[in-house]
Design an enzyme around this catalytic site. Sequence first.
Site, mmCIF file in Angstrom:
data_model
loop_
_atom_site.group_PDB
_atom_site.id
_atom_site.type_symbol
_atom_site.label_atom_id
_atom_site.label_comp_id
_atom_site.label_asym_id
_atom_site.label_seq_id
_atom_site.Cartn_x
_atom_site.Cartn_y
_atom_site.Cartn_z
ATOM 1 N N GLY A 182 0.694 -1.183 0.005
ATOM 2 C CA GLY A 182 -0.193 0.160 0.267
ATOM 3 C C GLY A 182 0.771 1.242 -0.043
ATOM 4 O O GLY A 182 1.974 1.263 0.589
ATOM 5 N N GLY B 109 5.388 -2.344 3.954
ATOM 6 C CA GLY B 109 4.927 -3.049 4.957
ATOM 7 C C GLY B 109 5.834 -4.350 5.255
ATOM 8 O O GLY B 109 6.714 -4.720 4.606
ATOM 9 N N ASP C 135 -0.777 2.815 8.669
ATOM 10 C CA ASP C 135 -1.488 2.210 10.081
ATOM 11 C C ASP C 135 -0.550 2.214 11.088
ATOM 12 O O ASP C 135 -0.944 1.907 12.209
ATOM 13 C CB ASP C 135 -1.840 0.575 9.852
ATOM 14 C CG ASP C 135 -2.826 0.479 8.459
ATOM 15 O OD1 ASP C 135 -3.756 1.361 8.394
ATOM 16 O OD2 ASP C 135 -3.096 -0.597 8.088
ATOM 17 N N HIS D 155 -9.922 5.925 1.551
ATOM 18 C CA HIS D 155 -8.796 6.507 0.982
ATOM 19 C C HIS D 155 -8.273 7.843 0.957
ATOM 20 O O HIS D 155 -6.991 8.081 0.677
ATOM 21 C CB HIS D 155 -8.546 5.775 -0.498
ATOM 22 C CG HIS D 155 -8.264 4.180 -0.276
ATOM 23 N ND1 HIS D 155 -9.147 3.322 -0.050
ATOM 24 C CD2 HIS D 155 -7.242 3.595 -1.032
ATOM 25 C CE1 HIS D 155 -8.666 2.205 -0.036
ATOM 26 N NE2 HIS D 155 -7.475 2.404 -0.682
ATOM 27 N N ASN E 182 11.440 25.857 19.622
ATOM 28 C CA ASN E 182 11.930 24.749 20.201
ATOM 29 C C ASN E 182 13.513 24.927 20.747
ATOM 30 O O ASN E 182 14.446 24.391 20.345
ATOM 31 C CB ASN E 182 12.032 23.487 18.994
ATOM 32 C CG ASN E 182 12.332 22.158 19.531
ATOM 33 O OD1 ASN E 182 11.989 21.992 20.668
ATOM 34 N ND2 ASN E 182 13.162 21.690 18.818
#
Length: 788
Positions: free
Chosen positions: A33, A126, A174, A306, A540
């Site tokens: 993906g 992945g 994910d 999507h 920062n």
Amino acid sequence: MTADPMAKRQDTKKFFENLSGAGKSIGVLTSGGDAQGMNAAVRAVVRMGIYVGAKVYFVHEGYQGMVDGGDNIEEASWESVSSMLQVGGTVIGSARCKEFRSHEGRLKAAHHLVQRDITNLCVIGGDGSLTGANLFREEWSGLLEELVQQGLIDEKAAQNNSELHIVGMVGSIDNDFCGTDMTIGTDSALHRIIEVVDAIMTTAQSHQRTFVLEVMGRHCGYLALVSALACGADWVLIPEMPPEDGWEEQMCQKLSENRADKKRLNIIIVAEGAIDSHNKPITTDHIKELVVSCLGFDTRVTILGHVQRGGTPSAFDRILASRMGVEAVLALLEASASTPACVVSLCGNQAVRLPLMECVQMTQDVQKAMDEKNFEEAVRLRGRSFENNLNTYKLLSYRKADSELPNSSFNVAVLNVGAPAAGMNAAVRSAVRVGITEGHKMFAVNDGFEGFYKGQIKEIKWGDVGGWTGQGGSILGTKRTLPAKHLDKIAEQIRIHNINALLVIGGFEAFLGVMELSAAREKYNEFCVPMVMVPATVSNNIPGSDLSIGADTALNAITDTCDRIKQSASGTKRRVFIIETMGGYCGYLASVGGLAAGADAVYIYEEPFDIRDLQSNVEHLTEKMKTGIQRGLVLRNENSNENFTTDFIYQLYSEEGKGVFDCRKNVLGHMQQGGAPSPFDRNFGTKIAAKAIQWISRKLKESYKEGKVFANTEDTACLLGMRRRAMVFQPVVQLKDQTDFVHRIPKEQWWLKLRPLMKILAKYKTSYDVSDSGQLEHVTRVRPKKVD
């Protein structure tokens, strides 16, 4: 740009100049993906590969392109990855490839690689893609033997290509891969989800509605969990932690309680792989029916689909992918026959290398634990970051009845100090709710130390902070006033309101303020209470913390603006943009923004530059304009040099570039402080403030003697910051030596190590210290008990 200051320490450091890629060929592919940031990773691999003298090849369409060969394997040039940084998806294409799963398919792929002498592969995908790469590597010598036997290659070609080296980078929205805190694409997917949630909130408020949102994550609930944390959702359902039996009634009860509390909007977030404790799927339609039948609430379902994969990558994903891409090339150059295939991961704030199959094994163990209904183990295996998110969500989402709360009888005050920073409100909300859960009375101080001495202090309740996570700026109000001149009055207010602890959320003034209060303890007993400071500033620039709340939102504002400005040049060729960023004397925003936006040069105070450097940068851009890339981007930190101002640099570039390119300038100003906080800042603010309040609770118990709180030791006035891989409480007194007070910056800044990356990716010769990288670590399964 100037030579890297680290170059002077060559005798003690390990530099990559002795890591040559001459004679090597590297193939880069994206598989599985797509995920935003993959292009930034490809760009970094190509440019770093060419920089060290290797040949780099695109493998188009993932493993399918490797199996099909031909034009699918194409040599990459420096220019061929220009303008890729800001593009979502993957420009070189990705595909699911059944053929590669067969022995014949892998044999064809090996043949096509050997034809081009490619023995180094960088795989961005992945766990399935990376597992396939590892199998390919294990079979490599056997595949070469077969090719020799079939007469497709000769013995010499087999000898020259005898070893295949593989380095993986995880591209997955994910965040479902164990061993890394974040995978490439996750942060951008969270941006898409939060944009939708923020938009839905405005429409839902108008009508008193309940929204059920389905987000991606078939096997991993990270996106659902973190977006629930970032928007303060009422309920979240994830595969790793199914709800207990009877959850339906509990959920409906909570929704009706929230509605009774005048909350006009309910949000329920569901991961697409959500299940109940009997492994049965929980669907959005089922939840909608439940809410409508039990409560009669007007309920809508939104399935994001999507959309989450799309759009431009966030600043975080570009920086992560660029760092990982450079690290991957270094790992390939250092690989030998005895080193296992590795994956480049992020741990805290550091790039690390881990054995690929250890990570894959652990990722598969999570699924196994879930199949066996051992959900606590599944959460533990997901890693520290996931576990912290889950624990923080549980802490903040469930409002206990007053009778269930411990009665601590302590009063804790919260204030914002310094300039506003996106994410401050999320931190205040988290602090208030965790404090109430711990049994404290929480007080809000308006307008920082100025409001403190004027007595602008009132109790703040659970419901008062509802909906604060997505709000930019500072709802409490914030001022730069320091407490030193008003100690008498502040002490008096502490007495009047019986305040037993302080949480200060802010920038450099907050740091100075806590130092002044702790120094005044000798004179005023009122300041002998636990106090902790949480860094929140776009600049920062706080010693003791690698990151501050608000900096990520500012980086995204800079990156978005640079993207738009670069795009405006697409119609007019040969243009250089000079952009001024905020940050005081701290070059963080300029440097890291420059890395995320693909800048050609970045001028900062920490790395002095002179007219010769400016001249060489102009010449560098003049050369660049002769290629196909006909635009340039130069960033300048606002206080980088008092004489070489933004106007001066603009005029110099305009004069020197006459006839070759024209110039435009842009001062970004306060736009960098505004806007809705990014998902990262919402979550960072939420988690760091929760941790700060838990520390306050411990210190209050320790320092409560004879009916009152008395805390005057160094370790009761702390700054909570992120250092490398951990959140650490550090006494502010001990941070004095690490601070340049004149310029309001830490004496040592970790991100200076990223500057050489930016220069390499912009085609400058530079020194790059690799003494931090190169060690292969192992995945830790059983973590040691938390140390404070």
